[in-house]
Design an enzyme around this catalytic site. Sequence first.
Site, PDB file in Angstrom:
ATOM      1  N   THR B 186       7.526  53.412   9.891  1.00  0.00           N
ATOM      2  CA  THR B 186       8.757  53.584   8.723  1.00  0.00           C
ATOM      3  C   THR B 186       7.244  54.628   8.105  1.00  0.00           C
ATOM      4  OG1 THR B 186      10.079  52.224   9.084  1.00  0.00           O
ATOM      5  CG2 THR B 186       9.987  53.516   6.578  1.00  0.00           C
ATOM      6  N   ARG B 214      21.123  54.308  17.304  1.00  0.00           N
ATOM      7  CA  ARG B 214      20.709  52.823  16.320  1.00  0.00           C
ATOM      8  C   ARG B 214      20.592  53.323  14.835  1.00  0.00           C
ATOM      9  NH1 ARG B 214      15.523  51.033  13.788  1.00  0.00           N
ATOM     10  NH2 ARG B 214      15.745  49.261  13.642  1.00  0.00           N
ATOM     11  N   ASP B 217      17.255  50.385   8.157  1.00  0.00           N
ATOM     12  CA  ASP B 217      17.379  50.240   7.001  1.00  0.00           C
ATOM     13  C   ASP B 217      16.897  51.505   6.228  1.00  0.00           C
ATOM     14  OD1 ASP B 217      14.082  49.411   7.865  1.00  0.00           O
ATOM     15  OD2 ASP B 217      14.166  48.840   5.749  1.00  0.00           O
ATOM     16  N   THR B 236       9.843  48.571   4.990  1.00  0.00           N
ATOM     17  CA  THR B 236       8.986  48.853   6.453  1.00  0.00           C
ATOM     18  C   THR B 236       9.641  47.646   7.753  1.00  0.00           C
ATOM     19  OG1 THR B 236       7.458  49.797   7.284  1.00  0.00           O
ATOM     20  CG2 THR B 236       7.405  49.025   6.269  1.00  0.00           C
ATOM     21  N   GLY B 237       9.199  48.256   7.965  1.00  0.00           N
ATOM     22  CA  GLY B 237       9.683  46.361   9.166  1.00  0.00           C
ATOM     23  C   GLY B 237      10.865  46.550   9.779  1.00  0.00           C
TER      24      GLY B 237
END
Lengths: 318, 318
Positions: B186, B214, B217, B236-237
């Site tokens: 991201t 899909r 976030d 980010t993650g």
Amino acid sequence: MKQKIALAIHGGAGTILKSKMTAALEKAYKEALRLSLQKGYDVLTAGGTSLDAVETAVRELEDCPLYNAGKGAVFTADGRNEMDASIMSGKDLAAGAIAGVTCLKNPVTAARAVMEKSDHVMLIGSGAEAFARLHGIEMVAPDYYFTRERWEALLKIREEDPDRTDLDHGSSKSYRKKKKEEKFGTVGAVALDREGNLAAATSTGGMTNKKWGRVGDSPVIGAGTYANRLCAVSCTGWGEYFLRLCVAKTVADLMEYKGYSLLRAANEAILKKLPEIGGDGGLVAVDAQGAVALPFNTEGMYRGYVKNNGKIVVDIYA
Amino acid sequence: MKQKIALAIHGGAGTILKSKMTAALEKAYKEALRLSLQKGYDVLTAGGTSLDAVETAVRELEDCPLYNAGKGAVFTADGRNEMDASIMSGKDLAAGAIAGVTCLKNPVTAARAVMEKSDHVMLIGSGAEAFARLHGIEMVAPDYYFTRERWEALLKIREEDPDRTDLDHGSSKSYRKKKKEEKFGTVGAVALDREGNLAAATSTGGMTNKKWGRVGDSPVIGAGTYANRLCAVSCTGWGEYFLRLCVAKTVADLMEYKGYSLLRAANEAILKKLPEIGGDGGLVAVDAQGAVALPFNTEGMYRGYVKNNGKIVVDIYA
């Protein structure tokens, strides 16, 4: 001590003019709310989970042509029906959502499949539909969603403003006026089960004449739907404002971080924060003690609730 | 007194193994971060808005093939590139987001167009692309996103587990293991401008081998991106966990409702709440006083920041 249970539902908020409502129509709207509450309540009294209760209650409203979700979904600008839904489990923060789906009978059940049968939270468009098909979610042909009332609503908007390409040429002001004349259509449910677990679910057919694959707050965790160990919240209204405020999460955070009661937190979000930025709508919420809140800042909100005593309360206007 | 300015960026967090990093590659990653910060900083020192700064910084990373956004977007299971992005203005809570787009050179610029040229917040799929086209957003052919590294990453996943249909048949545990081995990709930026206004933006190419449309976030206001008068946050993650916690809004609410400092709020979200539910990742955040926070709970996060003195700081590992 008997554990508390509670279920609250909504069928949309907005400018529900009493002057345009007939006695027969009002009765039909209320009857559908009652049926939804009764079915969800039956789940809870039988020891079912809050997730089962909110899914059951929302499915009932999705199957009713009067409400803007599932069967009664409004038409997009290109004459289709695009639906969004989400569901969340307060116990473990599990959540599922789908957006922009066109062939699922009960979008809320597809959202639940995303939550339980994938490691994802949000699936969109044809990918979401393929996932739902794989998991045996009931599919329908596009004409399932045809209702004369919704189709005429689309024709009316087209006739009133044939050049209207929604938001790209019109000013916000004129758009706002248009929007205010339309009903905000969403359905949702929140529940507390005997185990003390909370859940929330929301489903919508979006806006009449919507374009560009617009998505509102209904499928967005934190905006239209949220549940944790403190509360469960389902919102309805002008989605863009709910998105910008993350209304459902705001209610949860006001309780967690400021120690507000459910009612105070819900009122703060809907009666103070939302109007401050020009937003309209309402929400239904329940907390872990079985308190319910059903605030709205519009003329009406289709709503109702039921608690341990089984007395079903439904209402439309303030 | 000179008004404070600040800009912080990230290029993804996750298992960035030092053992797999070469000196040349590390230099290239850092150089791209520096360039992004420099361009954003130039906007701020010239009196530009925080919105312009975050858009500029994110565009720079989108144009870099090393980061998983825009040009460097990873491939989906069917060999395509599907991107998501969002942007938010803290001054007025205006926000824009797009998800599941496949032909926009700079998704963040399309998200800004949604914010500024529509009354919507979120547009998805081909509808979002049509909107972007109408507003002159630069389109590219699908092969623009082809990079050998990303393509080989897809082939590698397919080879390792040819039957893997992502999440539907595998257990969460095996999925989790797989996921941990992949970099969370991201890019994002947060900024404070001379007028004291905050803004945040996030953009992503999603997960390698992703299916079902899909969405993580990154395009979700409140989860991957949030900005108000107190702070601006870009996350980010592992997106699903950020969605369930509404991480970006949580940081803002901890500041507003509990009076936490930016650093304390950001640390609480990333170092406490996120690991509690098993999530990995990080965020960059800036507050109205120009403080920056860059917490992460992974081995590394591509990150950097710059403040009034113009000194550009970039780093990858803890």
